[in-house]
Design an enzyme around this catalytic site. Sequence first.
Site, short mmCIF file in Angstrom:
data_model
loop_
_atom_site.label_atom_id
_atom_site.label_comp_id
_atom_site.label_asym_id
_atom_site.label_seq_id
_atom_site.Cartn_x
_atom_site.Cartn_y
_atom_site.Cartn_z
N TYR A 1 -10.06 6.38 -15.60
CA TYR A 1 -9.53 6.42 -14.22
C TYR A 1 -10.69 6.54 -13.22
O TYR A 1 -10.79 5.75 -12.27
CB TYR A 1 -8.58 7.62 -14.08
CG TYR A 1 -8.15 7.96 -12.68
CD1 TYR A 1 -7.27 7.14 -11.97
CD2 TYR A 1 -8.61 9.11 -12.05
CE1 TYR A 1 -6.87 7.46 -10.68
CE2 TYR A 1 -8.22 9.45 -10.76
CZ TYR A 1 -7.35 8.61 -10.09
OH TYR A 1 -6.96 8.95 -8.81
N GLY B 1 4.24 6.17 -2.96
CA GLY B 1 3.64 7.26 -3.73
C GLY B 1 3.61 8.56 -2.94
O GLY B 1 4.10 8.63 -1.80
N1 NAP Z 1 -2.64 12.61 -7.06
C1 NAP Z 1 -3.84 13.16 -7.01
O1 NAP Z 1 -4.04 14.33 -7.38
C2 NAP Z 1 -5.01 12.37 -6.49
C3 NAP Z 1 -6.28 12.96 -6.49
C4 NAP Z 1 -7.36 12.24 -6.00
C5 NAP Z 1 -7.18 10.96 -5.51
N2 NAP Z 1 -5.94 10.40 -5.55
C6 NAP Z 1 -5.80 9.03 -5.03
O2 NAP Z 1 -4.91 9.10 -3.94
C7 NAP Z 1 -4.17 7.88 -3.84
C8 NAP Z 1 -2.69 8.19 -3.76
O3 NAP Z 1 -2.33 8.90 -4.94
P1 NAP Z 1 -0.82 9.37 -5.18
O4 NAP Z 1 -0.90 10.64 -5.95
O5 NAP Z 1 -0.08 9.28 -3.90
O6 NAP Z 1 -0.32 8.23 -6.17
P2 NAP Z 1 1.16 8.04 -6.77
O7 NAP Z 1 2.09 9.04 -6.25
O8 NAP Z 1 0.98 7.87 -8.24
O9 NAP Z 1 1.59 6.64 -6.14
C9 NAP Z 1 0.93 5.47 -6.52
C10 NAP Z 1 1.31 4.39 -5.57
O10 NAP Z 1 0.62 3.19 -5.99
C11 NAP Z 1 1.60 2.16 -6.09
N3 NAP Z 1 1.15 1.21 -7.12
C12 NAP Z 1 0.93 1.44 -8.43
N4 NAP Z 1 0.56 0.28 -9.02
C13 NAP Z 1 0.54 -0.67 -8.05
C14 NAP Z 1 0.26 -2.05 -8.02
N5 NAP Z 1 -0.10 -2.73 -9.13
N6 NAP Z 1 0.35 -2.71 -6.85
C15 NAP Z 1 0.71 -2.07 -5.72
N7 NAP Z 1 1.01 -0.77 -5.67
C16 NAP Z 1 0.92 -0.07 -6.84
C17 NAP Z 1 2.89 2.83 -6.46
O11 NAP Z 1 3.97 1.97 -6.11
P3 NAP Z 1 5.43 2.08 -6.85
O12 NAP Z 1 5.76 3.54 -6.88
O13 NAP Z 1 6.29 1.29 -5.92
O14 NAP Z 1 5.28 1.49 -8.20
C18 NAP Z 1 2.80 4.07 -5.57
O15 NAP Z 1 3.20 3.73 -4.25
C19 NAP Z 1 -4.58 7.04 -5.05
O16 NAP Z 1 -5.57 6.12 -4.66
C20 NAP Z 1 -5.19 8.05 -6.00
O17 NAP Z 1 -6.17 7.45 -6.83
C21 NAP Z 1 -4.85 11.07 -6.01
#
Ligand code: NAP
Length: 289
Positions: A135, A22
């Site tokens: 979420y 991700g």
């Molecule tokens: N993006 C934001 O603005 C934001 C804000 C606040 C907090 N966060 C938190 O920060 C963290 C990282 O966010 P991000 O934006 O980097 O997320 P992202 O780009 O959507 O990536 C999600 C990751 O989770 C993996 N994933 C999804 N379903 C899964 C499952 N069932 N088992 C194992 N892996 C799984 C995906 O793997 P694949 O790609 O291989 O499917 C990917 O590596 C998350 O915990 C999110 O809640 C994000």
Amino acid sequence: MFQSIPCHREQPMRITILGATGLLGKALMGEWKEDEVTGFGSADGDIRDETRVLNLVQRTRPDWIVLAAAYTDVDGCETNRDLAFDVNCRGAVNVARAAKQHGARLLFVSTDYVFDGTKTTPYAADDPRSPRTVYGQSKAEAELQLSEILPECCIVRTSWLFGPGGKCFPDTILRLAASRPHLEVVGDQRGSPTYSQDLARAIVQLCRQGASGIVHATNRGECSWYEFAREIIAGAGLATVVHETTSDKFVRPAKRPHYSVLSPETLEKRGIAMPDWRNALQRYLARTT
Ligand SMILES: NC(=O)c1ccc[n+]([C@@H]2O[C@H](COP(=O)([O-])OP(=O)(O)OC[C@H]3O[C@@H](n4cnc5c(N)ncnc54)[C@H](OP(=O)(O)O)[C@@H]3O)[C@@H](O)[C@H]2O)c1
């Protein structure tokens, strides 16, 4: 740019990153130089599969597990409640149980969406959780359950992530600006944009310090999406005009918080100061435009 108290760890640690494919996971894989790091995406490490998670932890024998895996489609979570809770809560619990069984520390990445956005001053780490979206509910419930299973767990809440290797707001604005002379962006939602690389570096430091408890980690400062968009357009040297609009003109399945700025106090107490979001954006644009 990062101030940090001296690392308590001099020896390399074994780190297992879940969600390594991700936006944040890729930054963690790229930034983590000090230790022995192994990363997994959902194909190799689906956190909904308890046995698989246990095997993976047994195989990698980590000192720390960084759980960045999540179902992050905030609107999708509203219509897929079961999937949201299966991944974000039950999946996280599987990881916490495996960590406990193997004596590994756990850092869980959480979100500003655990709050309702009705405050007008930065949210403190001990402000009550009051999520308004599925979420946010799934992450808030995970925080509670993980703290029960592993009281030493470190919960890192962040917000408005941007960076290379994933869908993010600056890229969307730049793509739209390439084909439109005007853009409308909401000005009544405020938060703190956070560069995935800066967050990754803060997470490395937290693990090396052996941190526990809830930590708020975002780039410093705050803005509205409108102000963020204007800074992106100006930083990229584009002429597109950005108009300010309100959330009621962009109705979405998940209601966004009006205010989700997280206080930096918990991070700074640990000797870590993340740069201002404008500085972070400049560095991101310099590498992408
Ligand atoms: N993006 C934001 O603005 C934001 C804000 C606040 C907090 N966060 C938190 O920060 C963290 C990282 O966010 P991000 O934006 O980097 O997320 P992202 O780009 O959507 O990536 C999600 C990751 O989770 C993996 N994933 C999804 N379903 C899964 C499952 N069932 N088992 C194992 N892996 C799984 C995906 O793997 P694949 O790609 O291989 O499917 C990917 O590596 C998350 O915990 C999110 O809640 C994000």
